[in-house]
Design a protein around this motif. Structure first.
Motif, PDB file in Angstrom:
ATOM      1  N   UNK A  46       0.475  -1.454  -0.068  1.00 46.88           N
ATOM      2  CA  UNK A  46      -0.012  -0.143  -0.012  1.00 46.88           C
ATOM      3  C   UNK A  46       0.588   0.964  -0.052  1.00 46.88           C
ATOM      4  N   UNK A  47       1.718   1.074   0.812  1.00 49.16           N
ATOM      5  CA  UNK A  47       2.574   2.008   0.613  1.00 49.16           C
ATOM      6  C   UNK A  47       4.168   2.149   1.355  1.00 49.16           C
ATOM      7  N   UNK A  48       5.129   1.675  -0.043  1.00 49.73           N
ATOM      8  CA  UNK A  48       5.909   1.695   0.454  1.00 49.73           C
ATOM      9  C   UNK A  48       7.062   2.085   0.971  1.00 49.73           C
ATOM     10  N   UNK A  49       7.222   3.583   0.612  1.00 56.32           N
ATOM     11  CA  UNK A  49       8.569   4.090   1.171  1.00 56.32           C
ATOM     12  C   UNK A  49       9.407   3.504   1.387  1.00 56.32           C
ATOM     13  N   UNK A  50       9.343   4.169   0.101  1.00 54.41           N
ATOM     14  CA  UNK A  50      11.059   3.630  -0.167  1.00 54.41           C
ATOM     15  C   UNK A  50      11.557   4.834  -0.566  1.00 54.41           C
ATOM     16  N   UNK A  51      11.567   5.762  -0.302  1.00 54.27           N
ATOM     17  CA  UNK A  51      12.565   7.202  -0.052  1.00 54.27           C
ATOM     18  C   UNK A  51      13.361   6.363   1.472  1.00 54.27           C
ATOM     19  N   UNK A  52      12.379   6.333   2.649  1.00 55.85           N
ATOM     20  CA  UNK A  52      13.104   5.879   3.594  1.00 55.85           C
ATOM     21  C   UNK A  52      13.773   4.580   4.204  1.00 55.85           C
ATOM     22  N   UNK A  53      13.133   3.291   2.891  1.00 59.89           N
ATOM     23  CA  UNK A  53      13.508   2.299   2.791  1.00 59.89           C
ATOM     24  C   UNK A  53      15.555   2.554   2.469  1.00 59.89           C
ATOM     25  N   UNK A  54      15.508   3.245   1.297  1.00 59.34           N
ATOM     26  CA  UNK A  54      17.244   4.314   0.795  1.00 59.34           C
ATOM     27  C   UNK A  54      17.368   4.700   1.294  1.00 59.34           C
ATOM     28  N   UNK A  55      17.593   5.333   2.499  1.00 53.16           N
ATOM     29  CA  UNK A  55      17.802   5.756   3.306  1.00 53.16           C
ATOM     30  C   UNK A  55      18.945   4.235   4.804  1.00 53.16           C
ATOM     31  N   UNK A  56      17.925   3.762   5.251  1.00 54.34           N
ATOM     32  CA  UNK A  56      18.156   2.409   5.612  1.00 54.34           C
ATOM     33  C   UNK A  56      19.005   2.111   4.804  1.00 54.34           C
ATOM     34  N   UNK A  57      19.263   1.614   3.686  1.00 51.99           N
ATOM     35  CA  UNK A  57      19.819   0.092   3.368  1.00 51.99           C
ATOM     36  C   UNK A  57      21.422   1.484   2.784  1.00 51.99           C
ATOM     37  N   UNK A  58      21.079   2.985   3.023  1.00 56.29           N
ATOM     38  CA  UNK A  58      22.161   3.401   2.952  1.00 56.29           C
ATOM     39  C   UNK A  58      23.572   3.757   4.435  1.00 56.29           C
ATOM     40  N   UNK A  59      22.520   3.620   4.997  1.00 61.27           N
ATOM     41  CA  UNK A  59      23.093   3.862   6.486  1.00 61.27           C
ATOM     42  C   UNK A  59      24.201   2.505   7.120  1.00 61.27           C
ATOM     43  N   UNK A  60      22.790   1.103   6.585  1.00 60.99           N
ATOM     44  CA  UNK A  60      23.379  -0.625   6.779  1.00 60.99           C
ATOM     45  C   UNK A  60      24.464  -0.548   6.460  1.00 60.99           C
ATOM     46  N   UNK A  61      24.417  -0.191   4.933  1.00 58.19           N
ATOM     47  CA  UNK A  61      25.752  -0.677   4.213  1.00 58.19           C
ATOM     48  C   UNK A  61      26.624   0.320   4.064  1.00 58.19           C
ATOM     49  N   UNK A  62      27.559   1.077   4.918  1.00 59.93           N
ATOM     50  CA  UNK A  62      27.702   2.442   5.125  1.00 59.93           C
ATOM     51  C   UNK A  62      28.003   1.724   6.702  1.00 59.93           C
ATOM     52  N   UNK A  63      28.071   1.259   7.551  1.00 59.65           N
ATOM     53  CA  UNK A  63      27.498   0.658   8.888  1.00 59.65           C
ATOM     54  C   UNK A  63      28.701  -0.486   8.485  1.00 59.65           C
ATOM     55  N   UNK A  64      27.714  -1.731   7.920  1.00 58.21           N
ATOM     56  CA  UNK A  64      28.589  -2.531   7.397  1.00 58.21           C
ATOM     57  C   UNK A  64      30.015  -2.665   5.793  1.00 58.21           C
ATOM     58  N   UNK A  65      30.275  -1.407   5.573  1.00 51.16           N
ATOM     59  CA  UNK A  65      31.656  -0.960   4.606  1.00 51.16           C
ATOM     60  C   UNK A  65      32.587  -0.743   5.471  1.00 51.16           C
ATOM     61  N   UNK A  66      32.311   0.447   6.737  1.00 47.60           N
ATOM     62  CA  UNK A  66      33.160   0.199   7.210  1.00 47.60           C
ATOM     63  C   UNK A  66      34.029  -0.268   8.292  1.00 47.60           C
ATOM     64  N   UNK A  67      33.069  -1.168   9.159  1.00 49.72           N
ATOM     65  CA  UNK A  67      33.739  -2.670   9.565  1.00 49.72           C
ATOM     66  C   UNK A  67      34.293  -3.193   8.291  1.00 49.72           C
ATOM     67  N   UNK A  68      34.323  -3.820   7.080  1.00 48.32           N
ATOM     68  CA  UNK A  68      35.602  -4.531   6.034  1.00 48.32           C
ATOM     69  C   UNK A  68      36.269  -3.553   6.012  1.00 48.32           C
ATOM     70  N   UNK A  69      36.162  -2.441   5.866  1.00 45.49           N
ATOM     71  CA  UNK A  69      37.291  -1.291   5.380  1.00 45.49           C
ATOM     72  C   UNK A  69      38.160  -1.326   6.359  1.00 45.49           C
ATOM     73  N   UNK A  70      37.485  -1.319   7.538  1.00 43.99           N
ATOM     74  CA  UNK A  70      38.240  -1.431   9.060  1.00 43.99           C
ATOM     75  C   UNK A  70      39.242  -2.899   9.183  1.00 43.99           C
ATOM     76  N   UNK A  71      38.569  -4.111   8.001  1.00 44.31           N
ATOM     77  CA  UNK A  71      39.914  -5.565   8.469  1.00 44.31           C
ATOM     78  C   UNK A  71      40.560  -5.630   7.459  1.00 44.31           C
ATOM     79  N   UNK A  72      40.121  -4.890   6.588  1.00 46.49           N
ATOM     80  CA  UNK A  72      40.726  -4.840   5.033  1.00 46.49           C
ATOM     81  C   UNK A  72      42.310  -4.269   4.940  1.00 46.49           C
TER      82      UNK A  72
END
Length: 98
Positions: A46-72
């Motif tokens: 009914x209401x997909x709220x894609x903008x909020x999902x894109x923001x949440x995706x970007x925040x979560x991906x940034x945290x995962x990428x930061x952890x991966x970058x520290x490891x590498x």
């Protein structure tokens, strides 16, 4: 890690996280017992709220990428630590032709 590699890895992480985030809060009219408009798929949200999902995706991906970058970057885990891969310690000699 080069800039192009970092962008590529971040995009892959972002894409995977997006598919995990897409179902969050998705409710179809069919689930709520509401009438479905003609021409609409019953499972369409009914209401997909894609903008909020894109923001949440970007925040979560940034945290995962930061952890991966520290490891590498700090070489906490290297290819040589993976037991079933061949030994990569002598690749520098192979590249220089020594």
């Amino acid at each position: 890690m080069s800039l192009i590699s970092a962008i590529a890895v971040f995009f892959i992480i972002w894409w995977l996280v997006l598919f995990a985030v897409l179902p969050w809060g998705a409710h179809s009219p069919h689930e709520g017992g509401e009438e479905i408009e003609p021409g609409t798929v019953p499972s369409a949200p009914k209401r997909p709220r894609m903008a909020m999902k894109f923001l949440a995706t970007t925040a979560i991906a940034a945290v995962i990428f930061a952890g991966l970058y520290v490891v590498v970057a700090n070489r906490i885990v290297t290819l040589d630590d993976i037991p079933f891969l061949p030994d990569f310690k002598d690749t520098a000699r192979w590249r220089t032709g020594e």
